[in-house]
Design a protein around this motif. Sequence first.
Motif, PDB file in Angstrom:
ATOM      1  N   ALA A  58       0.836  -1.207   0.000  1.00 45.23           N
ATOM      2  CA  ALA A  58       0.000   0.000   0.000  1.00 45.23           C
ATOM      3  C   ALA A  58       0.866   1.251   0.000  1.00 45.23           C
ATOM      4  O   ALA A  58       0.511   2.269  -0.611  1.00 45.23           O
ATOM      5  CB  ALA A  58      -0.920  -0.014   1.216  1.00 45.23           C
ATOM      6  N   MET A  59       2.010   1.185   0.672  1.00 46.95           N
ATOM      7  CA  MET A  59       2.920   2.332   0.684  1.00 46.95           C
ATOM      8  C   MET A  59       3.457   2.611  -0.728  1.00 46.95           C
ATOM      9  O   MET A  59       3.563   3.772  -1.148  1.00 46.95           O
ATOM     10  CB  MET A  59       4.073   2.063   1.654  1.00 46.95           C
ATOM     11  N   TYR A  60       3.793   1.550  -1.473  1.00 41.05           N
ATOM     12  CA  TYR A  60       4.245   1.742  -2.854  1.00 41.05           C
ATOM     13  C   TYR A  60       3.157   2.395  -3.695  1.00 41.05           C
ATOM     14  O   TYR A  60       3.433   3.233  -4.558  1.00 41.05           O
ATOM     15  CB  TYR A  60       4.654   0.396  -3.471  1.00 41.05           C
ATOM     16  N   ALA A  61       1.908   2.005  -3.435  1.00 40.17           N
ATOM     17  CA  ALA A  61       0.801   2.630  -4.154  1.00 40.17           C
ATOM     18  C   ALA A  61       0.705   4.115  -3.821  1.00 40.17           C
ATOM     19  O   ALA A  61       0.405   4.945  -4.684  1.00 40.17           O
ATOM     20  CB  ALA A  61      -0.514   1.916  -3.813  1.00 40.17           C
ATOM     21  N   ALA A  62       0.973   4.474  -2.573  1.00 42.01           N
ATOM     22  CA  ALA A  62       0.974   5.883  -2.175  1.00 42.01           C
ATOM     23  C   ALA A  62       2.101   6.640  -2.886  1.00 42.01           C
ATOM     24  O   ALA A  62       1.934   7.788  -3.296  1.00 42.01           O
ATOM     25  CB  ALA A  62       1.117   5.998  -0.660  1.00 42.01           C
ATOM     26  N   LYS A  63       3.257   5.986  -3.037  1.00 42.82           N
ATOM     27  CA  LYS A  63       4.371   6.612  -3.768  1.00 42.82           C
ATOM     28  C   LYS A  63       3.959   6.910  -5.204  1.00 42.82           C
ATOM     29  O   LYS A  63       4.201   7.999  -5.730  1.00 42.82           O
ATOM     30  CB  LYS A  63       5.582   5.673  -3.776  1.00 42.82           C
ATOM     31  N   GLN A  64       3.343   5.926  -5.821  1.00 44.63           N
ATOM     32  CA  GLN A  64       2.943   6.102  -7.213  1.00 44.63           C
ATOM     33  C   GLN A  64       1.771   7.059  -7.349  1.00 44.63           C
ATOM     34  O   GLN A  64       1.550   7.622  -8.415  1.00 44.63           O
ATOM     35  CB  GLN A  64       2.580   4.741  -7.814  1.00 44.63           C
TER      36      GLN A  64
END
Length: 709
Positions: free
Chosen positions: A403-409
């Motif tokens: 989910a954190m990677y999704a926030a980055k993107q």
Amino acid sequence: MTGQYNPLLVCLSLVVAFLASYTAVELSGGLNALASAKRRPLWLAGGAVSMGVGIWSMHFIGMLAFSLPIAVGYDFTLTAASLLLAISASLIALATASRGTLSYRRLCVAGTVMGAGVAAMHFTGMHAMKMSPGIEYTIWKVVLSIGVAIAASMAALWLAFTLRTADLENLVVKRLGAAFIMAFAITGMHYFGMSAANFAAGSLCLSGGRLDANWLALGVTATSFTTLVGTLALLGFHTSSLSASLRRANRKLHYLGTHDALTNLPNRQQLSLRIAQAIVECARKESMFAVLFIDLDGFKSINDSLGHGVGDDLLEVCAERLRQALRHTDMVARLGGDEFVIVVETLSDASSAETVAEGVLRRLSEEITVNGLPLRVSASIGIAFYPRDGGDAEQLLHSADAAMYAAKQGGRNTFRVFEPKMDHTALKSLTLQRDLHRALNDGELSIAFQPKFSVASQSVTGVEALIRWRHPELGEIPPLEFIPIAERSGLINEIGDWVLREVCRNIALWDEKRLPPISVAVNLSPIQFNVPDLVSRIDALIAAAGVEPCRLMFEITETAAMQNIEKTSHTIEALQSRGYTVAIDDFGTGYSSLGYLQRFKFDQIKIDGSFMRDLDAGGQRGSALLSAVVTLARALQIEVVAEGVETELQFRTLSELACDQMQGFLLSRPLPASEFLAFLSCTADRVVARASVCDAPAGRGLPSLPVMV
């Protein structure tokens, strides 16, 4: 003349010998455990005195146990000399048994020296009687007694060395046994040496100081007992203090094993334990809790540019802010680097965890001053819930990480709640990170060129170089997807160098075909911009390609420029002093003010495309910003470029505001290198001769090329 032994004094000498031996063993252990090297000489000297007094007392009491039919006395000087010999032998013993390794050679040398010292003490004490005629000795017994002294010393050294560590099983029993063996060996040597002495009939003792032997033995025994027992008591106190120190050290080691050394936050081990406890509690109550995975945005560029010292200070401040953002029931841990995890318990619903995430983002986005430098970081947060997104610590952390990677993107400085499809996204990110290394070497990367146009004449004023990646299996990968991966993996500097070499190669190709010279803009990642040797690195690449610096413009984002204002200003000045031009990209999306335009002295401002979309919606925000920026930039002799121009309405508004340049799909999409070469070739047929781009005044009036209609 023959004498007799007092059985009571003989036993007393054996007891003193045992006490001295046990003290020796304890002293060797105490010296071995001594933490402070500065205190060792003092302890060694004190221990040698105590042990020497014990050995000498055993010898002297043994002397007093032997009675002759004449009055006997002892010379004070020689008696004192025998005591010094006992102390010296003890010093050798303790120094040997308490330090280093006891090799066979070292054991033999030290044992021989110590045994000879003990024997010398014995025979010096005998000589202190000053018998007339002198004492005659049986030579073979003397030699044998010295041999016994040396053998006893070697045995004592070996036993003391072997039993010096405190982690042996049944240590006290073993030390008591060793003390008995050493005591019998030492007293045996003494009485064997005494048997070698022969007193002539009618001998007289010439030394003064006649004292009652029993009272003298009692005084010597009391003195030796006081000395030895006092030493053991001191050792006991030291051992007690050492045990307390060890307990404190163990607690400290346990703390260090469960907490991060830099921030003092719980580490991954403690985090896993806390999550496991929360799972047990929530399973019992049939409730839920959340795991928030936090990654700081822009930390790597700060760490690389300003040094690890500043980076560590920044992490400490962020850790403290995370603590302040928590409720008393929550926990924050550091996984390493710039990654943190918060466990949010006792949730009534999912919105409570989102409220915590919003508070974290708000606190972390506030300006931080480190060593006088104003810095800003934001964070990307992923949220996973138990039991929905995982049944154990590993699964929950994996889901929160995805989910954190999704926030980055999603643009960073935001949070995302885990969804199953994010697993695929996270897996794709890992795949791209792995394949990006190959892409750089296998020719999968390429450069596209998007022209910039004059708003007034619609002529080409320059071009921006854009990197492209065609994955052999996944097809075209958008730069917004793989550039952050390159930044996280550390490949961005290598990719940036490749882009610059490729741009220079194309410039050389255009010049070879005698096409009109234009300026090429190259984007610099925040991490690239903060590399300490950025300017010299660029100079080396440009010089190797044989391209004039005035042909290149470097674009940096507004957020990168604001990370370290002082350093940004110096870097821009250094680039411009070498002939490069510098533009600020995505202007209006960060937190800078128009006042920074004067301080940074940019050659060009690129207004973010979001303001163009606002023009289509009839909004006042984009129009007001454009008007203010154009007015100020004209006064500061800075060109203004509007990005993302896609509609006629946007173009007309830019004309009304007298904006300098524009860029967008309305006039041209990014063109592959071969197509842009054809574009330039066709346009060149309709271009009249004009001055070189390098002769234009800095920041204004770059030569433009009319667009071929």
